[in-house]
Design an enzyme around this catalytic site. Structure first.
Site, PDB file in Angstrom:
ATOM      1  N   LEU A 152       0.832  -1.204   0.000  1.00 43.17           N
ATOM      2  CA  LEU A 152       0.000   0.000   0.000  1.00 43.17           C
ATOM      3  C   LEU A 152       0.870   1.259   0.000  1.00 43.17           C
ATOM      4  O   LEU A 152       0.750   2.107  -0.875  1.00 43.17           O
ATOM      5  CB  LEU A 152      -0.935   0.029   1.220  1.00 43.17           C
ATOM      6  CG  LEU A 152      -2.062  -1.016   1.250  1.00 43.17           C
ATOM      7  CD1 LEU A 152      -2.865  -0.898   2.546  1.00 43.17           C
ATOM      8  CD2 LEU A 152      -2.978  -0.884   0.054  1.00 43.17           C
ATOM      9  N   TYR A 154     -10.553  -6.927   5.913  1.00 48.31           N
ATOM     10  CA  TYR A 154      -9.759  -5.721   5.609  1.00 48.31           C
ATOM     11  C   TYR A 154      -9.279  -5.658   4.147  1.00 48.31           C
ATOM     12  O   TYR A 154      -9.338  -6.630   3.437  1.00 48.31           O
ATOM     13  CB  TYR A 154      -8.642  -5.485   6.612  1.00 48.31           C
ATOM     14  CG  TYR A 154      -7.471  -6.444   6.697  1.00 48.31           C
ATOM     15  CD1 TYR A 154      -7.290  -7.518   5.855  1.00 48.31           C
ATOM     16  CD2 TYR A 154      -6.497  -6.232   7.685  1.00 48.31           C
ATOM     17  CE1 TYR A 154      -6.192  -8.353   5.977  1.00 48.31           C
ATOM     18  CE2 TYR A 154      -5.403  -7.063   7.811  1.00 48.31           C
ATOM     19  CZ  TYR A 154      -5.255  -8.115   6.951  1.00 48.31           C
ATOM     20  OH  TYR A 154      -4.176  -8.921   7.081  1.00 48.31           O
ATOM     21  N   GLU A 155      -8.833  -4.459   3.775  1.00 47.04           N
ATOM     22  CA  GLU A 155      -8.431  -4.133   2.394  1.00 47.04           C
ATOM     23  C   GLU A 155      -9.520  -4.558   1.400  1.00 47.04           C
ATOM     24  O   GLU A 155      -9.255  -5.133   0.355  1.00 47.04           O
ATOM     25  CB  GLU A 155      -7.064  -4.725   2.071  1.00 47.04           C
ATOM     26  CG  GLU A 155      -5.987  -4.073   2.945  1.00 47.04           C
ATOM     27  CD  GLU A 155      -4.578  -4.188   2.395  1.00 47.04           C
ATOM     28  OE1 GLU A 155      -4.416  -4.330   1.186  1.00 47.04           O
ATOM     29  OE2 GLU A 155      -3.645  -4.102   3.218  1.00 47.04           O
ATOM     30  N   GLY A 156     -10.767  -4.238   1.755  1.00 44.47           N
ATOM     31  CA  GLY A 156     -11.918  -4.578   0.910  1.00 44.47           C
ATOM     32  C   GLY A 156     -12.549  -5.873   1.380  1.00 44.47           C
ATOM     33  O   GLY A 156     -11.955  -6.936   1.256  1.00 44.47           O
TER      34      GLY A 156
END
Lengths: 249, 380
Positions: free
Chosen positions: B92, B361-363
């Site tokens: 990220l 998490y992260e979508g």
């Protein structure tokens, strides 16, 4: 000062050894190859010495006798930090042939310190280092568990019964090293892995040294018998079984 | 087609495995006490795992996404807390700065991110903006030569142990998501305070906090991309991040499977090893198949990214599938262990707790289904 480390390419120590159907060879298919653990510790110590030498140790080279298939193992040694590698292009037939090939390849290269693992974890011959010293007409110290360089002096701890002796040597010398020489092998860094292919890996033609020994036949150890549990409060049964079944008392 | 790993890939896999073995010594204790793995992160930095994909001209390893996925999977087999610290920092934050930063920003920040001297955190989620990332309430007011940050971010991995924040914030609320910016913020800037350490279900050794900004000044030179690029940036960064999380989920599943296989070959019931009972053997077969499928999806997504092909669909499929099978496989691993699986000593209950987060998490898994279905409908 220039250091040379001799590297053997061996099956991973967790490999389940299988024999060919006629039991005259070891089945090496699906084997994962690694740097011989004692050689890896030797390399680790060589790199530690170079890093703390303030530039007086100019290089750590590695040498190996083996076919092209062992180059991945050599590149791992380069990834860990060795500066350059030599591969003598011959199957490592026995300790005599390997020592002879290494001696021929390095006799004019003026290495000040040569490190060999005390044995290889495949055949455990424990002979190569001593033979190499003879071929090169160099001093050698075996069973070395500690090695320091103090000025022009190389200090080595040699394991003996009940303790160790401290030996001071002058370069050039061969140290045949065992456990203790370094704490644990290094994990190659990501940068080291990427640099490994850019470092020299020179293939040296073999001189054709003949092996003095040959493997005639392999016999696997007997499988372990099932363990028989005896209640702690029944020593009579233990004695009975040792006497009548195992027949060892 | 070529499914072979290169020699370097194999070396990276072994290096990551050797590093992960060291994590095992204290992973249960760190999970219990929610202790950050300071010494392990230092070693991870020294080994170059924190800069592995950064261009060598900025001091990184210059490796491809496949190498990164391989490393994350191996580390996640043992310890997902360490893997998530690595993942957020690499895919990220470092990826975002390297891909979208100016040359000046890259030279200023990347070298110290490559060595791990700077650890990165990614600040997107808010108390009222999770999956709905367009509704950013955190404000980055344009004050001429600087932005003034005010607002709160939630669920921030490495909030306390990082030094570089990538903050997504709204500059032009009237422009909705086109008004959002992304700023590189020094974590120690005046006006930043942290909420309590979140007491999480899993990945307890990574630190998670909310982060409050009160009149935090950020130089304009720290904005990534053009004015209003923030939302697009966040979506692009998450696209890349999904490969890391999918690899992590695959690793969690593989770690649980390896432990279950090992246990089933030692434990006897009804006079036979339990792996010889069809009930267990079939579970193992299904677990292995799912892991192999997940790994293939992850590697394909990584391959697409490495070859500069669109990878959004592949990445979302990999993340959705790997996270779901991580939950299934870890649950079965606990089942195979029976009562032993329910106690901490055998690791699989921890892996099961860790797996759950990969669906969130992260979508979330639901967001992945939106990404996938929209992508299918758009295709001609």
């Amino acid at each position: 000062m220039k250091i040379l480390v001799c590297i053997s390419n061996v099956p991973d120590t967790t490999t389940r050894i299988k024999l060919s159907s006629d039991q005259n060879a070891i089945d090496l298919s699906n084997v994962q190859w690694i740097i011989n653990p004692w050689d890896e510790l030797a390399l680790t110590r060589a790199l530690e010495l170079k890093e703390s030498s303030g530039g007086s140790i100019e290089s750590v080279s590695i040498i190996h006798v083996g076919n092209a298939g062992s180059e991945a193992t050599l590149r791992k040694a380069l990834a860990i930090g060795a500066d350059d590698a030599m591969r003598v292009d011959a199957a490592p037939a026995d300790a005599y042939a390997v020592a002879h090939e290494i001696a021929e390849a390095v006799k004019d290269k003026n290495f000040d310190l040569i490190l060999c693992g005390i044995e290889s974890s495949d055949y455990n011959g424990s002979a190569m280092g001593g033979m190499l010293a003879e071929f090169l007409n160099m001093e050698s110290v075996s069973s070395v568990s500690k090695l320091e360089i103090e000025g022009a002096e190389i200090k080595l701890n040699r394991e003996i019964a009940g303790g160790y002796e401290v030996i001071a040597a002058q370069a050039p010398v061969i140290a045949i090293v065992q456990k203790g020489i370094a704490i644990e092998p290094r994990i190659p860094s990501m940068r080291g892995i990427m640099m490994a292919r850019k470092k020299p890996l020179v293939v040296v033609p073999a001189t054709g040294a003949k092996a003095l020994t040959e493997f005639v036949h392999y016999t696997p150890p007997q499988p372990k018998a099932a363990c028989k549990m005896i209640a702690a409060d029944n020593p009579a049964e233990l004695v009975n079984l040792l006497h009548n079944e195992a027949k060892i008392i | 087609m070529n499914f072979d790993y290169t020699e370097e890939h194999l070396m990276i896999k072994q290096a990551a495995r050797d590093f992960a073995r060291k994590l095992e010594a204290d992973v249960i204790e760190r999970d219990r006490t929610a202790t950050y793995p300071t010494a392990h992160v230092k070693e991870m930095a020294e080994l170059g795992f924190l800069g592995m994909m950064i261009d060598p001209k900025y001091g990184g390893g210059g490796m491809d996404s496949l190498s990164y996925a391989i490393a994350i999977e191996e580390i996640s087999k043992i310890d997902s807390s360490v893997a998530v610290i690595m993942s957020v920092h690499n895919s990220l934050v470092s990826y975002g700065v390297e891909k979208y930063g100016s040359e000046e920003q890259k030279q200023k920040f990347l070298p110290r991110m490559a060595t791990g001297e700077h650890i990165g955190a990614f600040l997107l989620s808010e108390p009222e903006a999770g999956s709905d990332a367009t509704s950013q309430k955190t404000l980055a007011e344009d004050k001429g030569d600087h932005y003034l940050l005010n607002g709160t971010k939630n669920w921030i991995t490495s909030a306390d142990n990082s030094s570089i924040y990538l903050v997504i914030a709204q500059t032009h609320p009237d422009k909705k998501h086109h008004g959002i910016n992304v700023l590189i913020v020094d974590r120690h800037s005046p006006g930043i305070s942290l909420g309590a350490h979140e007491d999480k279900m899993g990945m307890r050794s990574s630190d998670t906090h909310s982060v409050m900004f009160t009149d935090v000044k950020v130089p304009k030179a720290n904005r990534l991309g053009e004015d209003g690029f923030g939302f697009t940036f966040a979506m692009k960064a998450l696209e890349a991040g999904r490969i890391g999380i999918a690899a992590q989920a695959t690793g969690i599943a593989a770690g649980a499977y390896e432990r279950a296989l090992h246990y089933s070959k030692e434990r006897k019931s009804f006079g036979r090893l339990i792996c010889e009972h069809q009930a267990i053997a079939f579970k193992l077969a299904e677990m292995y198949l799912k892991i192999e499928n997940a790994r293939n999806l992850v590697h394909k997504a990584a391959w697409l990214k490495d070859n500069n092909k669109p990878y959004s669909l592949a990445g979302s499929m990999a993340k959705l599938y790997a996270a779901d099978i991580a939950m299934e496989v870890t649950t079965e691993a606990v089942q195979i262990h029976g009562g032993y699986g329910y106690v901490k000593e055998y690791h699989v209950e921890r892996l099961m707790r860790e797996a759950k987060l990969t669906q969130i998490y992260e979508g979330t898994s639901e967001i992945q289904k939106i990404v996938i279905s929209r992508s299918l409908i758009k295709q001609k």
